[in-house]
Design an enzyme around this catalytic site. Structure first.
Site, short mmCIF file in Angstrom:
data_model
loop_
_atom_site.label_atom_id
_atom_site.label_comp_id
_atom_site.label_asym_id
_atom_site.label_seq_id
_atom_site.Cartn_x
_atom_site.Cartn_y
_atom_site.Cartn_z
N SER A 35 0.86 -1.18 0.00
CA SER A 35 0.00 0.00 0.00
C SER A 35 0.89 1.23 0.00
O SER A 35 1.83 1.30 -0.81
CB SER A 35 -0.94 -0.08 1.20
N HIS B 241 -2.82 -1.10 -3.19
CA HIS B 241 -3.86 -0.08 -2.97
C HIS B 241 -3.46 1.16 -3.75
O HIS B 241 -2.28 1.46 -3.89
CB HIS B 241 -3.96 0.29 -1.50
N ASP C 162 -4.48 -4.72 5.73
CA ASP C 162 -4.88 -5.60 4.64
C ASP C 162 -3.66 -6.39 4.16
O ASP C 162 -2.58 -5.84 4.02
CB ASP C 162 -5.45 -4.74 3.49
#
Lengths: 186, 268
Positions: free
Chosen positions: A12, A39, A132
């Protein structure tokens, strides 16, 4: 090369630069498919795949639904879709709800890779600002896959690698350069 | 009992037929539902037969209703500059939104049709399996909180198509009631109807110029994809246009019948 079938990478915040460098430094003969779930910032919807392609020695694509996973290609989760790896060696996409406030969700991609490839896959978690991916990397580890977590000390934002380290014990904790070296020696 | 057997039983005992949904993805969602309900497939099935509320919730969880106003703005900007400039020059123009969910995509399209200046010639139909989302679509009312990206997407599209229209030209915002409501002049245009693609005929009599079926076919197996493509081809004018999700392709067997032009496909 090893009997691994794919490398699956999640990241991310800060991971774009890491992935960019990694792809630029992979040796030309590296031919495992690399499946990347990153992401994206809300306002950067497009352009990611183009920027990666400029540096990468291999072709980076945003797959279509049901597209077959092939050697030597790099697959990037398209914006606003979850990306799953299926048992039949294809990618499937879905627009279902966000997971961990994310779509694409790294957990979904990694867990599906764990189911599809079991011990034949390498999972990597890079720098990032939420948790995540932790569960997905654990799933890969539980199925006997090989797991690498970016050393939090080398991460722009250590939340994501730390979250992974809290729920599982990876095979290796490495800096981005070491991860690339490791892949190049496979 | 496995997922496949569950779906067969669910079909015969509840009437909901998901047998032709893409097996890997529906199995994944069913496993999640079982886990959330702490139930095996057998237990879930008996609960579904007895509990209408749970049945509605499970149907909701199986079908994916995610949608937003001007989802993927770059797609709408491109469509405005291409497809929306190539609509029939006279007479009615008919749009069909398959799997329309709560109608946000139908309204996105109608806004562009207003911008193009042809809204008064438009007939628009939205169909979906789920009666709850159809009712929301008819009302054209959405939560204000958590949906600020609607306004961002709207502004991005308007800026890029050179329009000075404001969000308030098309929507009423009521912060106190936490609602965004489509203005009556726009919500009066579309007809939203329940349709089960597996078993129902198309619930309106007209031929269509443009079909939107975005991120619907990805949940179906080859057989059901073919059935839907057949249904579309039967309803669509020879010069019709088809819009799929950003990462979808025309199913193989039909790919020769369409030509991809940017973000839409023209029938050949």
């Amino acid at each position: 090369m090893s009997d691994y079938k794919a490398v699956v990478i999640g990241g991310s915040a800060g991971s774009f630069a890491v992935v960019l460098k990694m792809l630029a430094n992979l040796k030309p003969t590296f031919d495992l498919p690399i499946i990347i779930c990153m992401h994206r910032l809300k306002h950067i919807r497009s352009g990611l795949v183009e920027s990666l392609n400029v540096k990468s020695s291999k072709e980076v694509i945003e797959p279509y639904d049901k597209q077959r996973i092939e050697k030597g290609l790099i697959y990037l989760a398209p914006s606003n879709y979850h990306m799953f790896i299926e048992f039949d060696g294809t990618i499937s996409l879905s627009t279902e709800d966000m997971n961990n406030q994310s779509r694409p969700s790294i957990d979904y991609t990694l867990s599906s890779a764990a189911d599809a490839y079991r011990d034949k896959c390498i999972g990597i978690i890079l720098t990032g600002a939420n948790k995540d991916g932790a569960k997905g990397l654990k799933d890969i580890s539980d199925k006997g896959g090989f797991t690498i977590v970016q050393d939090p000390k080398t991460a722009d934002v250590p939340t994501m690698p730390k979250a992974a380290l809290e729920v599982m014990k990876p095979n290796l904790i490495l800096s981005p350069e070491q991860i690339t070296d490791y892949l190049n020696k496979l | 009992m496995d997922a496949k057997e569950f779906l067969v039983q669910m079909k015969s005992r509840t009437g909901y037929d998901f047998c032709d949904y893409s097996s890997l993805s529906i199995t994944r969602r069913l496993e999640k539902i079982c886990e959330e309900n702490g139930a095996t497939y057998e237990q879930l099935l008996s609960k579904l037969v007895a509990d209408k509320v749970l049945l509605a919730k499970v149907v909701e969880d199986i079908t994916v209703n995610t949608t937003e106003l001007f989802r993927d703005p770059e797609v709408w900007i491109s469509l405005y500059k291409t497809m929306y400039q190539r609509l029939p020059a006279s007479g009615p123009i008919t749009f069909w939104h398959i799997g329309c969910s709560v109608g946000l995509e139908t309204y996105s399209s109608l806004i562009l049709l207003k911008e193009v200046g042809v809204l008064d010639r438009v007939r628009a139909f939205g169909t979906d399996l789920n009666p709850r989302v159809i009712n929301v679509a008819k009302l054209g009312r959405y939560a204000y909180k958590f949906n600020s990206h609607f306004i961002k997407n709207f502004d991005e599209v308007m800026k890029n198509i050179g329009s000075s229209s404001k969000f308030e030209d098309y929507f009423d915002i009521d912060e106190k009631a936490d609602t965004i409501t489509v203005k009556p002049f726009l919500s009066a245009v579309p007809k939203f109807m329940q349709q089960n693609l597996v078993q129902d005929k198309v619930p309106f009599p007209y031929k269509v110029d443009v079909v939107f079926v975005r991120n619907v076919l990805i949940y179906f197996n080859d057989a059901l994809q073919a059935k839907v493509m057949q249904m579309i081809n039967t309803k669509m004018y020879d010069e019709g246009m088809l819009v799929l999700g950003k990462q979808e392709l025309i199913p193989n067997r039909y790919s020769g019948q369409y030509k991809q032009l940017g973000f839409y496909h023209k029938r050949m």
